[in-house]
Every structure is written in structure tokens, then in C-alpha cells.
Design a protein around this motif. Structure first.
Motif, PDB file in Angstrom:
ATOM      1  N   ASP A  30       3.068   5.436 -10.079  1.00  0.00           N
ATOM      2  CA  ASP A  30       1.880   5.411 -10.921  1.00  0.00           C
ATOM      3  C   ASP A  30       1.549   3.955 -11.246  1.00  0.00           C
ATOM      4  O   ASP A  30       2.451   3.112 -11.322  1.00  0.00           O
ATOM      5  N   PRO A  31       0.263   3.644 -11.437  1.00  0.00           N
ATOM      6  CA  PRO A  31      -0.092   2.253 -11.755  1.00  0.00           C
ATOM      7  C   PRO A  31       0.646   1.678 -12.953  1.00  0.00           C
ATOM      8  O   PRO A  31       0.831   0.456 -13.038  1.00  0.00           O
ATOM      9  N   THR A  74       2.063   2.139  -3.447  1.00  0.00           N
ATOM     10  CA  THR A  74       1.076   2.726  -4.364  1.00  0.00           C
ATOM     11  C   THR A  74       0.953   4.231  -4.199  1.00  0.00           C
ATOM     12  O   THR A  74       0.412   4.909  -5.089  1.00  0.00           O
ATOM     13  N   HIS A  75       1.432   4.762  -3.094  1.00  0.00           N
ATOM     14  CA  HIS A  75       1.426   6.211  -2.899  1.00  0.00           C
ATOM     15  C   HIS A  75       2.592   6.883  -3.611  1.00  0.00           C
ATOM     16  O   HIS A  75       2.616   8.101  -3.757  1.00  0.00           O
ATOM     17  N   SER A 118       0.825  -1.199   0.000  1.00  0.00           N
ATOM     18  CA  SER A 118       0.000   0.000   0.000  1.00  0.00           C
ATOM     19  C   SER A 118       0.863   1.255   0.000  1.00  0.00           C
ATOM     20  O   SER A 118       0.560   2.236  -0.686  1.00  0.00           O
ATOM     21  N   PHE A 132      -5.961   1.195  -7.167  1.00  0.00           N
ATOM     22  CA  PHE A 132      -4.665   1.213  -7.854  1.00  0.00           C
ATOM     23  C   PHE A 132      -4.530  -0.015  -8.753  1.00  0.00           C
ATOM     24  O   PHE A 132      -4.100   0.078  -9.914  1.00  0.00           O
ATOM     25  N   VAL A 133      -4.900  -1.175  -8.229  1.00  0.00           N
ATOM     26  CA  VAL A 133      -4.756  -2.430  -8.980  1.00  0.00           C
ATOM     27  C   VAL A 133      -5.664  -2.422 -10.208  1.00  0.00           C
ATOM     28  O   VAL A 133      -5.262  -2.817 -11.320  1.00  0.00           O
ATOM     29  N   SER A 165      -9.538  -7.104  -8.009  1.00  0.00           N
ATOM     30  CA  SER A 165      -9.883  -5.766  -7.519  1.00  0.00           C
ATOM     31  C   SER A 165     -11.294  -5.277  -7.812  1.00  0.00           C
ATOM     32  O   SER A 165     -11.809  -4.407  -7.083  1.00  0.00           O
ATOM     33  N   ARG A 215      -8.384   1.848  -1.531  1.00  0.00           N
ATOM     34  CA  ARG A 215      -7.445   2.613  -2.362  1.00  0.00           C
ATOM     35  C   ARG A 215      -6.509   1.678  -3.123  1.00  0.00           C
ATOM     36  O   ARG A 215      -6.206   1.891  -4.307  1.00  0.00           O
ATOM     37  N   LEU A 216      -5.978   0.626  -2.414  1.00  0.00           N
ATOM     38  CA  LEU A 216      -5.100  -0.331  -3.084  1.00  0.00           C
ATOM     39  C   LEU A 216      -5.842  -1.033  -4.222  1.00  0.00           C
ATOM     40  O   LEU A 216      -5.286  -1.237  -5.317  1.00  0.00           O
ATOM     41  N   ARG A 241      -4.290  -0.212 -12.833  1.00  0.00           N
ATOM     42  CA  ARG A 241      -3.212  -0.860 -13.583  1.00  0.00           C
ATOM     43  C   ARG A 241      -3.788  -1.851 -14.593  1.00  0.00           C
ATOM     44  O   ARG A 241      -3.290  -1.948 -15.735  1.00  0.00           O
ATOM     45  N   TRP A 279       3.074  -7.024  -9.990  1.00  0.00           N
ATOM     46  CA  TRP A 279       2.011  -6.578  -9.089  1.00  0.00           C
ATOM     47  C   TRP A 279       1.051  -7.734  -8.783  1.00  0.00           C
ATOM     48  O   TRP A 279       0.578  -7.864  -7.655  1.00  0.00           O
TER      49      TRP A 279
END
Length: 676
Positions: free
Chosen positions: A509-510, A505-506, A502, A544-545, A564, A540-541, A548, A522
Motif C-alpha cells: 500500500d502507498p 507497488t503491486h 513498479s 501510487f506515488v 507525479s 500506475r506508478l 503516497r 520512495w
């Protein structure tokens, strides 16, 4: 062997004294200084003083200090001479160095020859002792022997006077003399028959025998000590046993070895016997042995001290404080000290004085070697006990025993300087990091910074699923600016800890991380992810997934969407998606008209359907996209409205018709029929 040198024989000189217009020297093989000649003249004369001498004579032993020789003389009555009271005295003059080689008086007793048939020229040639004669067992009365030895060594400053009628005799005296170490032997003065005190103002006789005890007062000896009237000395029992069985227990060897270093004369015999008894296990009183050493002057009686130290070291755990301190100092100063015993002493020093032990480690003496050796042998539990008593020494101990860094309870010891301890050690492994995290000990950021990012990641992988964020957060904070380490760990398939994933991911970028021939890193990280996330972090994670999966980089988009989509859809539907999560997703969604932007769930479903259609992804992956039949129907319905969607769904329908196992109950087939 005598004092480490082989004995092959030696030469002694001889003299004959007798009457010749007065008592004088009649013959001799050597010339001595005048003072020594005068002493021999006096002591070779009759000691009887009107008392009838024994027919077989008597013995006199005394040193000649100026000549460094010892005289053993036999004196016989000479009734054949016209003048009453005449005597013959045959004296054997032995070098001090050769006195040490005598083991039995019989070696030289047979050399005495009474004048008569022998010509006087016989006494003018040196005699040769072929070699040492082993000491012979004695047939002695132990009680009488004990009384004599008790008098000699129990009253070392006094003149000992005993009566022949009390059982004392020449054989007992000679055996006692042979028992002595060389320095004492060559200074010992004795006479086995006398009617008067033979001592002079400068030279006192140690032992004199008189015909009967009733005649002792006539010697006019001040405060004589009479055997049998002295205090019993049980500590001299080994001496009595040795007279009966010479050196069976090694007493004579011990006395010879230790006596060379003492200067107390007869006064040293009693403490040496006490030391011997302790060293050989006859007694267990260490305090008495230490007191005996004090009486000998410890600084000089090095051999006796070494024997006591060796005995104490064998049972060092039971040693009293004084004995323990002596052993420690001996280990410190003696480079030849037995290594195994020294290590045992070192271990006991740790149990008694951990701080002293730690201080000894850094020295350059023998005690340092002993403590370092002990440190390698001791159990971790024993070391932890000592550190708990002296936490300040933890860095010095851990530096040499880094296994302690991972021992259960080490970091929980109150008072340990965590930062100094870590700096003292070279270990910066994930095992150490994991140990620190597991212990919940407070670690400064400057200390955490000493660990590599990949190391921290592996440590978090090891313990992260077992401990809460309060323990892992300081370490995760350190990863905030180590994006590359996180990416490298991801690419190497090492990143599995959910909070660390996590965190990454901050920072990226994906679409930043490329895929390789092993697939999407990933997906590997997410499919084996460990650890807990909050609902907001999880949403949030997932965003992000999914972003991507919808982007251009992933080689496993279907697998990422399967991981996701259901979480993202649920968070959007419930209003639980963080704003930055939505921003990541929005960047990957197709353009819509302004009045369509409000329905985020529809936009995500349509984008997922378009991804399957545009990339012509495996229809089996579409079938297994989500478990929820309602959500699956919604995705399929929205997919039918994208360009080419109707055709793609027909392929999905055919798959369902040929493989019903992926559609229990036929709900997905039914949904497609209603759509198509």
C-alpha cells in the motif's frame, strides 16, 4: 662421488701367474673359488700362439662372476725362462662395487709390476687405490675411435676383432672401457693382443685386437665385426667426442646414471646416446629418442625416460602424440616432477584434450595437481576455447575458475548446462546474476530461486537500464513473492530499477513503508530511478506515488507530488490511467458529492492544493510543483476554493514578487492576480 657415495679409496687383490713346471699361480693375496681360479689360469696364459708378444705386454679384462670381481691383467713375454712361450701375468682383482669408482685406467695401470727384481712376496699383499683419478683428455684419431665404437655398439651381439695395424691400440680400448657405465664395464671382456679367439662356449669376448687385420681369418671367429667395415653410426658421435674430452658434456654422468637400470649390455649404448643427444639438444628428433627408449624397455629405463620426458616437457607444445602421452603419464606418476613444467604440461593437456584435463582435476595423483595448477594460470580466453569444444565440462572448470562465470561469451557457448554449472559454484552474487541477465541465457526459475532477493535487485540495478524486459522478466517474476526483500532494498536506498519499483507497488500500500531520518525512501528510489516502463506502468506508478504524497506517511509529500502530478493529470485527461491506479488515488482523495465524481482531474488538483494548505508546505515547492503554466494555474485556482487556500496563495504570491527567478515571464504571478 660414485653412485651417490664418496670415494676415499679401496683395496684390490692381486695374483701372479707364470712358469713353474707348467703355467700356474705363483703368488696371490686372496683365495678365490676353484672355477674362478681356473678361469684366471687359462686367461693369464699366453694369447700369442707362436706370435711374438709385444715387449711391454698386453692387457686382458674379464669378470669373475662367482666371486663378483673383475680382473684386469697385464701379460708380458718371459724370454728369460728356458721354456719357449713363457709369460708373466700380473692380475689385479677388483670388487665389482669398486669397478664403478674407476674414472681413469691410469689409476691402476701404474700398479702393474713385471716380475724380476721384485720379490714374489710383493704379490701376496693387497694393494690400495688411494682415490679416483679424473679422466684424462685423449689424443686419439676420431675416425679410428668412431670405427671402434661403431663396431662395439652398432653390432652389440657380435665379437669385435680389430687389427693393431689399423690404428687400434691399448689406450683407445681402455678409454672406451672407462667410458662405460659400471654394469657394462664389469661385464666387458677384452684383450689387446691375441693370435686366437679367447672366447669360450660360455664366455664370449667383446673385443679382441690382433697384430694385423690380415690375420683375423685365422682366429676362426664366426661372423666377426671389424671396425671400419661396419655401418657408420652418427648417433654415437657424442661417444667419440667424450673420448677426446671426457665428460665435458656430462655424457659419462648420464651413462652412469641411466645405465644402472638397463640390462641390454652393449646394446643399450646406442639408444642411450640417442637419448642423450635429444636431451642435451644435440638433435631435435623426439621420435628417435622415443624409439630408443622402446629399445631399452621403457618400464625399466626410468632415468633415461625421465630425461626424455624433461626435455619434451620443456617444449611440450611441439611434442608429438606419443611423446605427449609419455610426458602426461610421467607427470601422473612422478611426485617429484618439476611443478612449473608439470603445470605447463597440464595446460597443453587442456589445449589437446579438455575432457581428459577435466577428468584429471578430480583425481588424487600428481597429474591432478598439475592440471589444477595449470587451471589457475591459464587465461580465460584459452579456457573458453576448450569449453566450447567440450561444453559438458563447464561445471567442473567453472567450479575452480569462477571468474569464467563473468567472462564475455561464457554463457553464450552452445551446450552449456546452465543449471548444473551454477550449482557447481558457490557464487551467488549480484555480479553473477547480472552476468546471467546480460547474457540473455535461459535460466530456470529453480535456479533463479537460489539467489537472494536483494541480490537479484542489485543485479537488476546494474543491468536493468541496458536490457529489455525479455531478459529481466524471469528475475522480476521471482521477486513477485519477495515483497520484504523489495521493501528492505527500498529502505536501504538500493532499489533504483524502474520495473522492480513498479513490481513493488503491486505488493504494498502507498502508506506501508515508513520514513526515517533520511527522508522518504520512495522519493530516493524514484528520483534515481533507472530503466524503462510502459506508458501504462508509468501511469500506475505515478498514481501510487501521488497517493503516497496525499497520504499520511511521507515526509516529502511536496517532492513526491512534483514527481507525479503532471503524469497523473495527463493520464487522467487522456483516459490512460489504469483502473487499479485510480483506485489507489481515490482512497486518498477528499469526499465529494456524487455529481462531482466524474471530474477526476479536478478532484486530484483539489486534493493536491488541500495537501499544501493543510500541511502548510513550503510555498517554494508550490511554485515549482509543475512546469506547465496551464496546469499550474488550474491547481492554483482549485486551491483557492479549499478552506484556507486564499490565504496560502497570498503567501505564494509574495514569494513570486520577491523571487522572480522561479517565474520566468511572470505567468504564474499573472495567474495568481487573476485568481485573487
Amino acid at each position: 662421488m660414485v653412485d651417490g657415495r664418496p670415494v676415499t679409496g679401496f683395496e684390490i687383490q692381486q695374483t701372479l701367474h707364470g712358469y713353474g713346471e707348467g703355467h700356474r699361480l705363483l703368488a696371490g693375496s686372496a683365495s678365490l673359488p676353484p672355477r674362478d681360479m681356473r678361469a684366471m689360469l687359462i686367461l693369464s696364459d699366453s694369447s700369442g700362439g707362436g706370435t711374438k708378444l709385444p715387449t711391454d705386454g698386453y692387457l686382458t679384462g674379464y669378470p669373475l662372476a662367482e666371486s663378483a670381481k673383475y680382473v684386469l691383467a697385464r701379460t708380458w713375454p718371459a724370454p728369460e725362462m728356458k721354456r719357449p712361450g713363457c709369460v708373466w701375468t700380473h692380475s689385479l682383482v677388483i670388487d665389482f662395487a669398486d669397478v664403478a669408482s674407476l674414472s681413469s685406467a691410469s689409476t691402476i695401470l701404474r700398479m702393474f709390476v713385471r716380475p724380476g727384481a721384485a720379490a714374489r712376496e710383493t704379490y701376496e699383499r693387497p694393494l690400495t687405490v688411494a682415490g679416483p683419478t679424473p679422466p684424462e683428455p685423449g689424443r686419439l684419431d676420431p675416425k679410428v675411435a668412431g670405427e671402434l665404437l661403431g663396431a662395439l655398439y652398432g653390432s652389440p651381439s657380435s665379437k669385435i676383432v680389430g687389427g693393431l695395424d689399423a690404428g687400434l691400440g691399448e689406450d683407445l680400448v681402455l678409454r672406451a672401457w672407462m667410458q662405460q657405465w659400471p654394469r657394462l664395464r664389469r661385464s666387458f671382456r677384452f684383450c689387446t693382443f691375441t693370435a686366437s679367439d679367447r672366447s669360450t662356449q660360455s664366455d664370449s669376448f667383446d673385443l679382441q685386437l690382433v697384430p694385423n687385420a690380415s690375420s683375423i681369418p685365422r682366429l676362426r671367429v664366426a661372423n666377426p665385426v671389424i671396425p671400419g667395415e661396419t655401418t657408420h653410426a652418427p648417433e654415437l658421435a657424442p661417444l667419440v667426442e667424450d673420448l677426446l674430452h671426457p665428460d665435458v658434456d656430462g655424457l659419462r654422468h648420464f651413462l652412469r646414471e641411466s645405465g644402472v637400470e638397463v640390462s641390454e649390455g652393449r646394446g643399450a649404448m646406442r639408444p642411450l646416446c640417442m637419448v642423450f643427444s635429444f636431451v642435451h639438444g644435440i638433435t631435435t628428433d623426439a621420435g628417435a629418442a622415443l624409439s630408443a627408449l622402446d629399445g631399452l624397455d621403457r618400464s625399466r629405463a626410468a632415468t633415461a625416460r625421465r630425461h626424455v620426458v624433461g626435455r619434451l616437457a620443456q617444449d611440450i607444445e611441439a611434442a608429438g602424440e606419443a611423446g605427449f602421452r609419455m610426458v602426461v603419464e610421467e607427470v601422473r606418476s612422478d611426485r617429484e616432477f618439476d611443478a612449473a613444467l608439470a603445470a605447463r604440461v597440464g595446460a597443453e593437456l587442456w589445449r589437446r584434450e579438455p575432457a581428459s584435463f577435466a577428468a584429471a582435476l578430480v583425481e588424487s595423483d600428481s597429474l591432478s595437481r598439475a592440471t589444477n595448477e595449470a587451471l589457475t594460470r591459464m587465461d580465460a580466453s584459452e579456457l573458453l576455447e576448450g569449453i566450447a569444444r567440450e561444453p559438458d565440462i563447464a561445471p567442473d572448470i567453472a567450479k575452480r575458475r569462477e571468474d569464467l562465470l563473468f567472462a564475455e561469451g561464457f554463457w553464450a557457448i552452445p551446450g552449456i548446462d546452465v543449471e548444473r554449472t551454477i550449482r557447481s559454484c558457490g557464487d551467488r552474487s549480484e555480479k553473477l546474476a547480472a552476468s546471467l541477465i546480460s547474457s540473455s541465457v535461459s535460466v530456470l526459475p529453480s535456479t533463479i530461486q537460489e539467489f537472494e532477493g536483494r541480490t537479484i535487485i542489485r543485479a537488476l540495478e546494474e543491468v536493468g537500464n541496458l536490457f529489455g524486459s525479455d531478459r529481466t522478466e524471469p528475475w522480476l517474476q521471482m521477486l513477485r513473492n519477495r515483497t520484504q526483500d523489495l521493501v528492505d532494498a527500498l529502505r536501504c536506498r538500493e532499489l533504483k530499477f524502474a520495473p522492480a519499483i513498479s513490481r513493488l507497488t503491486h505488493s504494498v500500500d502507498p502508506n506501508d513503508v515508513t520514513c526515517d531520518d533520511r527522508g522518504d525512501p520512495w522519493y530516493d528510489a524514484l528520483s534515481g530511478m533507472k530503466g524503462e516502463l510502459t506508458a501504462e506502468e508509468d501511469a500506475r506508478l505515478s498514481a501510487f506515488v501521488l497517493a503516497r504524497a496525499l497520504g499520511r506517511q511521507s515526509s516529502n509529500p511536496a517532492a513526491l507530488m512534483r514527481l507525479s502530478l503532471w503524469k497523473v493529470h495527463g493520464a487522467l485527461a487522456a483516459g490512460g490511467m489504469p483502473s487499479d491506479g485510480w483506485r489507489m488515488l481515490r482512497n486518498e482523495l477528499p469526499f465529494v458529492l456524487p455529481w462531482q465524481e466524474w471530474d477526476r482531474c479536478w478532484r486530484v488538483r483539489s486534493a493536491v492544493g488541500a495537501k499544501f494548505v493543510d500541511r502548510n508546505l513550503n510555498v517554494s515547492d508550490f511554485v515549482n510543483l509543475v512546469e506547465d503554466p496551464e496546469l499550474w494555474w488550474q491547481v492554483a485556482s482549485d486551491t483557492s476554493h479549499v478552506w484556507g487556500g486564499w490565504k496560502y496563495l497570498k503567501q505564494v504570491q509574495r514569494r513570486l514578487e520577491t523571487d522572480g527567478s522561479s517565474d520566468p515571464g511572470g505567468r504564474k504571478s499573472s495567474a495568481l492576480r487573476s485568481i485573487l
